[in-house]
Design a protein around this motif. Sequence first.
Motif, PDB file in Angstrom:
ATOM      1  N   ILE A 133     -17.223  -7.121  29.853  1.00 37.05           N
ATOM      2  CA  ILE A 133     -18.840  -7.458  30.273  1.00 37.05           C
ATOM      3  C   ILE A 133     -19.151  -8.639  29.432  1.00 37.05           C
ATOM      4  O   ILE A 133     -19.931  -9.482  29.895  1.00 37.05           O
ATOM      5  CB  ILE A 133     -19.649  -6.269  30.241  1.00 37.05           C
ATOM      6  CG1 ILE A 133     -19.433  -5.220  31.444  1.00 37.05           C
ATOM      7  CG2 ILE A 133     -21.277  -6.628  30.495  1.00 37.05           C
ATOM      8  CD1 ILE A 133     -19.981  -3.821  31.248  1.00 37.05           C
ATOM      9  N   THR A 134     -19.212  -8.411  28.153  1.00 42.28           N
ATOM     10  CA  THR A 134     -19.486  -9.579  27.101  1.00 42.28           C
ATOM     11  C   THR A 134     -18.709 -10.788  27.487  1.00 42.28           C
ATOM     12  O   THR A 134     -19.328 -11.859  27.495  1.00 42.28           O
ATOM     13  CB  THR A 134     -19.119  -9.006  25.752  1.00 42.28           C
ATOM     14  OG1 THR A 134     -19.593  -7.714  25.436  1.00 42.28           O
ATOM     15  CG2 THR A 134     -19.344 -10.122  24.643  1.00 42.28           C
ATOM     16  N   LYS A 135     -17.368 -10.723  27.752  1.00 46.21           N
ATOM     17  CA  LYS A 135     -16.697 -11.803  28.156  1.00 46.21           C
ATOM     18  C   LYS A 135     -17.106 -12.609  29.487  1.00 46.21           C
ATOM     19  O   LYS A 135     -17.050 -13.799  29.707  1.00 46.21           O
ATOM     20  CB  LYS A 135     -15.053 -11.424  28.300  1.00 46.21           C
ATOM     21  CG  LYS A 135     -14.073 -12.696  28.924  1.00 46.21           C
ATOM     22  CD  LYS A 135     -12.926 -12.108  29.168  1.00 46.21           C
ATOM     23  CE  LYS A 135     -12.125 -13.164  29.615  1.00 46.21           C
ATOM     24  NZ  LYS A 135     -12.366 -13.619  31.090  1.00 46.21           N
ATOM     25  N   GLY A 136     -17.834 -11.636  30.433  1.00 46.36           N
ATOM     26  CA  GLY A 136     -18.215 -12.122  31.534  1.00 46.36           C
ATOM     27  C   GLY A 136     -19.276 -12.967  31.526  1.00 46.36           C
ATOM     28  O   GLY A 136     -19.594 -13.882  31.994  1.00 46.36           O
ATOM     29  N   VAL A 137     -20.172 -12.523  30.655  1.00 48.35           N
ATOM     30  CA  VAL A 137     -21.778 -13.255  30.221  1.00 48.35           C
ATOM     31  C   VAL A 137     -21.001 -14.622  29.621  1.00 48.35           C
ATOM     32  O   VAL A 137     -21.660 -15.765  30.090  1.00 48.35           O
ATOM     33  CB  VAL A 137     -22.371 -12.507  29.264  1.00 48.35           C
ATOM     34  CG1 VAL A 137     -23.549 -13.410  28.588  1.00 48.35           C
ATOM     35  CG2 VAL A 137     -22.866 -11.268  29.643  1.00 48.35           C
ATOM     36  N   ILE A 138     -19.994 -14.715  28.748  1.00 50.08           N
ATOM     37  CA  ILE A 138     -19.498 -15.933  27.930  1.00 50.08           C
ATOM     38  C   ILE A 138     -19.060 -16.962  29.201  1.00 50.08           C
ATOM     39  O   ILE A 138     -19.211 -18.169  29.508  1.00 50.08           O
ATOM     40  CB  ILE A 138     -18.611 -15.889  27.198  1.00 50.08           C
ATOM     41  CG1 ILE A 138     -19.322 -15.046  25.794  1.00 50.08           C
ATOM     42  CG2 ILE A 138     -17.962 -17.145  26.582  1.00 50.08           C
ATOM     43  CD1 ILE A 138     -18.303 -14.552  24.801  1.00 50.08           C
TER      44      ILE A 138
END
Length: 234
Positions: A133-138
Amino acid sequence: MVLLGTLINGALIIIGSVLGLFFTKIPERYKETVMHGIGLAVMLIGLQMAIATDQIIIVLLSLLSGAIIGEFIHLEEGLNRLGNWIGSKFTTTNNNFSVAQGFITATLIFCIGAMAIIGALDSGIRGDHEVLITKGVIDGFTALVLTTTLGFGVVISVIPVVLYQGAIALFATQIEKWLPEAFLNGLIVEVTAVGGLLVLAIGLNLLKITNIRIGNLLPSIVTVGIIYYIYQLI
């Protein structure tokens, strides 16, 4: 749900890409400068990933074997045809970069890296989707910026991203039965290092310093696993 993190990651890439399509008509000099900034940032990401290797010989052999396979099967030509065929089905306002270039560049940036692998493994092994999910934001913010200069091809990259991370997550539900944790951790380091060099090559191409056929180097992401396994046996 094993694929929750992957699906959220893909959705955020689509959202970022769609938003980026609305900003494609900015003046060319802005696009050029933005692209230079992206190229420099991508090079930094690639270098950070590449220096993580513990065995440079594995990285070298992986790149050499991957290059031979990629050139033999003309992988980059096939990817270009695929990207341009898909792009021909849609309208794009970007004339400076081919759909294939946007597709390949975004796919490599989003797929290759520790977060993609570790996040998918966390989703499959522990059911923890925080990393993805963090990677998705980036990735969403990156997709927005990339789309303003590389066009519609960036949107298409969501397909291999979801397939790649989804496959790892599904595989990870069974992986602990086959691979020891120490082996798996070492393999992730070497895959990340090889991927980092490919990301570095993207940055060089974006800055028009080189014209590396990155698509033909993609098999190295597979061969690194085989070579690392053989290395551990020896």
